[in-house]
Design a protein around this motif. Structure first.
Motif, PDB file in Angstrom:
ATOM      1  N   GLU A   1      -0.278 -17.367 -38.066  1.00  0.00           N
ATOM      2  CA  GLU A   1       0.219 -18.492 -38.804  1.00  0.00           C
ATOM      3  C   GLU A   1       1.345 -18.946 -38.041  1.00  0.00           C
ATOM      4  OE1 GLU A   1       2.833 -17.405 -42.359  1.00  0.00           O
ATOM      5  OE2 GLU A   1       1.966 -19.105 -43.139  1.00  0.00           O
ATOM      6  N   THR A   2       2.078 -18.133 -37.157  1.00  0.00           N
ATOM      7  CA  THR A   2       3.192 -18.618 -36.386  1.00  0.00           C
ATOM      8  C   THR A   2       2.654 -19.465 -35.313  1.00  0.00           C
ATOM      9  OG1 THR A   2       4.489 -16.559 -36.906  1.00  0.00           O
ATOM     10  CG2 THR A   2       5.259 -18.098 -35.210  1.00  0.00           C
ATOM     11  N   VAL A   3       1.705 -19.032 -34.375  1.00  0.00           N
ATOM     12  CA  VAL A   3       1.140 -19.810 -33.642  1.00  0.00           C
ATOM     13  C   VAL A   3       0.483 -21.177 -34.040  1.00  0.00           C
ATOM     14  CG1 VAL A   3      -0.573 -19.805 -31.755  1.00  0.00           C
ATOM     15  CG2 VAL A   3       0.514 -17.610 -32.143  1.00  0.00           C
ATOM     16  N   SER A   4      -0.216 -21.005 -35.340  1.00  0.00           N
ATOM     17  CA  SER A   4      -0.771 -22.102 -35.763  1.00  0.00           C
ATOM     18  C   SER A   4       0.218 -23.227 -36.094  1.00  0.00           C
ATOM     19  CB  SER A   4      -1.703 -21.759 -37.184  1.00  0.00           C
ATOM     20  OG  SER A   4      -2.606 -20.808 -36.719  1.00  0.00           O
ATOM     21  N   CYS A   5       1.225 -22.825 -36.774  1.00  0.00           N
ATOM     22  CA  CYS A   5       2.268 -23.979 -37.328  1.00  0.00           C
ATOM     23  C   CYS A   5       3.509 -23.608 -36.783  1.00  0.00           C
ATOM     24  CB  CYS A   5       2.361 -23.421 -38.725  1.00  0.00           C
ATOM     25  SG  CYS A   5       0.743 -23.427 -39.805  1.00  0.00           S
ATOM     26  N   GLY A   6       3.814 -23.109 -35.830  1.00  0.00           N
ATOM     27  CA  GLY A   6       5.061 -23.026 -34.971  1.00  0.00           C
ATOM     28  C   GLY A   6       5.939 -22.553 -36.056  1.00  0.00           C
ATOM     29  N   ARG A   7       7.272 -22.361 -35.534  1.00  0.00           N
ATOM     30  CA  ARG A   7       8.590 -21.921 -36.414  1.00  0.00           C
ATOM     31  C   ARG A   7       9.398 -23.255 -36.723  1.00  0.00           C
ATOM     32  NH1 ARG A   7      10.355 -16.699 -36.785  1.00  0.00           N
ATOM     33  NH2 ARG A   7      12.601 -17.367 -35.930  1.00  0.00           N
ATOM     34  N   PRO A   8       9.447 -23.691 -37.897  1.00  0.00           N
ATOM     35  CA  PRO A   8      10.227 -24.632 -38.231  1.00  0.00           C
ATOM     36  C   PRO A   8      11.764 -24.540 -37.685  1.00  0.00           C
ATOM     37  CG  PRO A   8       8.792 -24.406 -39.999  1.00  0.00           C
ATOM     38  CD  PRO A   8       8.696 -23.150 -39.084  1.00  0.00           C
ATOM     39  N   GLY A   9      12.371 -25.522 -37.319  1.00  0.00           N
ATOM     40  CA  GLY A   9      13.688 -25.391 -36.709  1.00  0.00           C
ATOM     41  C   GLY A   9      13.831 -24.722 -35.604  1.00  0.00           C
TER      42      GLY A   9
END
Lengths: 189, 594
Positions: free
Chosen positions: A86-94
């Motif tokens: 999920e983190t690789v797919s969506c990045g980390r907001p902020g």
């Protein structure tokens, strides 16, 4: 010439295992030489390089502060496989962690947010987009080789870069270092 | 030199070389022995107006050419004469691609340029076109060096000495290449990437020595400037920019944990030289860790300073520190421009420096004493200004071991997140200024900026070879623009400012009535030397990240500039200029003529 890397992962793995099989047949029984074994996470390592994960997390995954902000340590991460994906797919907001899936925050749901919802927290777009299989592969590579590992070692470094660079020299233990210091000086070449 | 081993026929490059030599001989161009670059020629570059022999054009770092066939009246007719694609775009270490930051060197119609990985290209510019004579690829260890080059895959160019082309590689070597053949004559390791040291600057040739500066203050190095005797290939001196225990200046590191041993003080921009006093003037970078100044109480000499060094011994004659106990990453690596100005009591011998901290300084280069200083950026928040007498920031308190400056914005252990102006790339970074000695105007390539700093408390356990040692990091929360700012050196006042949409990441060239510069969005432009009005512009389609220069061959004047956005900007600072995300990596030499 055939472009090996362009082949689908499964076929590539098949090739590698066939080659490995041939090699092991080539060695007579009873010899101590170890047949090279294909690492099923090599494809993930290739993604780790291609998507420039190492640009911030470094080859060893420890990340660290500096000009690029503070890339978290993948060695010390507690994320599960699904969370890494999920983190690789969506990045980390902020944060500076980019998203790597085409359409993230638009047609692909990320943390239940759209681009508008994310607003100022919208993470940057990765330099390359990855397919779901690539993201699973890189997650598996992180789980197999990085998460939970201690300090980076010479063997790990050579496994990552092979032997073409002096990048791994600092991880050598005293006994592994050549006593000929002139390797680093003088008119070699 | 690229070899053609495995082939029986003569390589096309060797063929080109033969043709070039034959053509040169027919045209009566001096070859071989006559082209020896002697110390006398390097001292008297004004006698060779068509050549560009030093990185900064002359020992005084003026980057001023007296060539004026291209001038205010006709510059509107300037057109591309020829271009050449170069290499070195590939990545390595933490970098996805290299860029071009070099200044071409021109001698008797031949250009010598480098790409980011240190390959040297000799190009024959006779006949209105460019022909590659040879390429020397030093086979730089990409991952070893690229993993510890904080701010890009960069190489800022070569120098000439005797029949050799002298260059650096990112992985720490000084390389001497035969000018005629392109064969490496010898090389010597000067810096050690195992310690986080890399080299990005061009060498400065002083007498028979090559002077080398080092980068790596973000990786806990102890900086230095080193001189190599080119005749013996041995080191003559190495002066550390951070004093050893007991040496003068060591008292400005007041901690109890040897902070000075990893205290930074890089020297990665080529300096200048005053032959009348045999003094090398060289800028020194930030202390480390960059943003946690409580880790290293004291003024932290000689970080953020300009140094005057005895060229024969490397001994420090004088120093002037701009930002003591720096908590902002405000390097003073910038080139020092040596200028003589008539004063009330005889000529003033000045050394000019446009600092990352946003202030331009004139100091007396015989004594290192402050003469004048002023902000050259539109916005400075970290200090209310400079003390008129000493030039120190007015909040500076010599009795304090940790400086707070304008405490509400200064990064510190009690102000862990803050915005500063200028941002940490500074009001001016490495891109060089230019000085017009006739108009006495000094042109600064400016980054008009602020950025956001997050402090991380450092401790010794975090200090590891080849890992960042920065005590925090920057991020970009506001748009960054740029300008060309001219300072009248006779008054120490701003004479003009041309604002630009993007920061100036390339630097300046001055000619009698023009100034040339570029933008990372692709434009190369010519400005009126007095009014800074834009008189000509050409969009190269690639990010300009290198300074323009000028030369003449066959009696014709040309302007040359390398184009290929790399460096720190498009990795670490791009969020402040989102439009530049569309700029593609590239590697190209542009040459313009009327």
């Amino acid at each position: 010439m055939m472009n090996f890397n362009a082949l689908p992962t499964t076929i590539r793995l098949l090739f590698v295992s066939v080659i490995a099989l041939n090699v092991s047949i080539g060695f007579a029984y009873g010899q101590s030489a170890q047949p090279p074994t294909a690492d099923p996470t090599d494809a993930g390592k290739a993604v780790f390089k291609r998507a420039n994960c190492m640009g911030c997390h470094k080859w060893h995954g420890n990340g660290g502060g500096g000009y690029g902000g503070d890339a978290l340590s993948l060695r010390k991460t507690e994320l599960t496989r699904d969370q890494i994906i999920e983190t690789v797919s969506c990045g980390r907001p902020g944060t500076g962690m980019p998203f790597f899936v085409r359409g993230a925050y638009d047609e692909v749901k990320c943390y239940g947010m759209t681009r508008q919802d994310a607003a100022a927290l919208m993470p940057p777009e990765g330099g390359t987009f990855l397919r779901p299989k690539d993201i699973e592969a890189v997650a598996d590579y992180v789980l197999a080789h990085i998460k939970g590992a201690g300090d980076p070692s010479y063997a790990e470094c050579v496994a990552f870069f092979s032997n073409a660079s002096r990048v791994c020299d600092i991880y050598k233990t005293a006994s592994q270092k050549p006593d000929d210091a002139s390797a680093a000086t003088g008119k070699s070449q | 030199m690229e070899r053609s081993s495995g082939h029986t026929k003569v390589s096309p490059r060797v063929g080109l070389l033969a043709v070039a030599v034959a053509v040169a001989a027919m045209m009566g161009t001096p070859v071989s022995a006559a082209d020896e670059v002697t110390p006398e020629r390097l001292l008297n570059v004004d006698k060779e107006p068509g050549n560009w022999l030093h990185h900064h054009k002359d020992f005084s770092a003026h980057r001023f050419s007296s060539l004026k066939d291209i001038n205010r009246d006709n510059v509107k007719n300037l057109k591309v004469a020829w271009t050449m694609h170069l290499g070195g775009v590939e990545g390595g270490g933490i970098w996805s691609h290299g860029g071009l930051e070099g200044t071409p060197i021109a001698e008797n119609g031949f250009l010598y340029v480098t790409d980011g990985w240190g390959s040297v290209y000799k190009i024959d510019a006779h006949g209105g076109r460019g022909n590659l004579v040879w390429k020397m690829d030093p086979k730089t260890d990409h991952d070893w060096a690229g993993a510890v080059s904080c701010c890009g895959v960069d190489n800022r160019g070569v120098a000439l000495w005797g029949d050799l082309v002298i260059s650096h590689t990112l992985d720490g070597r000084l390389v001497a290449t035969n000018k005629e053949t392109g064969q490496v004559a010898w090389q010597r390791t000067v810096a050690d990437p195992d310690k986080g040291e890399v080299i990005t600057g061009a060498p400065l040739i002083v007498k028979n020595m090559a002077i080398t500066g080092v980068a790596g203050a973000e990786y806990g190095i102890r900086g230095w400037i080193a001189a190599t005797d080119l005749t013996t290939q041995k080191e003559v001196w190495r002066t550390h920019t951070i004093p050893g225990k007991g040496e003068p200046g060591s008292e400005t590191w007041k901690d109890d944990k040897s902070a000075s041993a990893s205290g930074g003080g890089s020297t990665w921009v080529t300096g200048s030289y005053d032959p009348t006093t045999d003094t090398i003037v060289w800028g020194v970078g930030n202390p480390g860790p960059d943003w946690d100044n409580a880790y290293r109480p004291g003024d932290n000499l000689y970080t953020d300073s300009s140094l005057g060094l005895d060229a024969s011994t490397g001994k420090i004659k004088w120093h002037y520190q701009h930002t003591p106990n720096d908590p902002f990453d405000y390097d003073s690596v910038a080139e020092n421009v040596l200028v003589d100005i008539p004063g009330p009591s005889g000529p003033q011998k000045l050394s000019l420096e446009a600092d990352r901290n946003g202030f331009a300084y004139a100091i007396d280069r015989t004594t290192g004493k402050f003469v004048w200083g002023l902000p050259f950026v539109k916005k400075v928040t970290w200090t209310k200004g400079l003390d008129a007498e000493t030039g120190k920031p007015i909040e500076y308190d010599p009795n304090k071991s940790v400086q707070a400056y304008e405490a509400s914005v200064t990064p510190s252990r009690t102000n862990m997140e803050t915005d500063i102006c200028p941002g940490n790339m500074g009001g001016k970074n490495w891109p060089p200024t230019a000085y017009n000695p006739e108009l006495k105007l000094w042109y600064i390539p400016v980054i008009e900026s602020c950025n956001h700093i997050k402090v991380e408390v450092s401790d010794q356990n975090k200090l590891k070879p080849r890992e960042f040692w920065t005590g925090g990091g920057p991020s970009q929360n506001v748009k960054i623009t740029g300008s060309v700012t001219a300072i009248d050196v006779t008054t120490g006042k701003i004479a003009g400012k041309l604002e630009t949409p993007y920061p100036n990441l390339g630097g300046m060239l001055a000619t009698p009535d023009l100034v040339f510069t570029g933008q990372p969005s692709g434009e190369v432009m010519a400005l009126d030397a007095k009014s800074l009005a834009k008189l000509w512009e050409f969009n190269t389609g690639g990010g300009v990240n290198a300074p323009p220069m000028t030369f003449s061959v066959d009696g014709k004047q040309y302007i040359a500039i390398l184009v290929g956005l790399g460096g720190a900007w498009d990795k670490w600072f791009i969020d402040s200029t989102p439009e530049l995300k569309k700029m593609q990596p590239g590697s190209m030499l542009y040459v313009f003529a009327l």
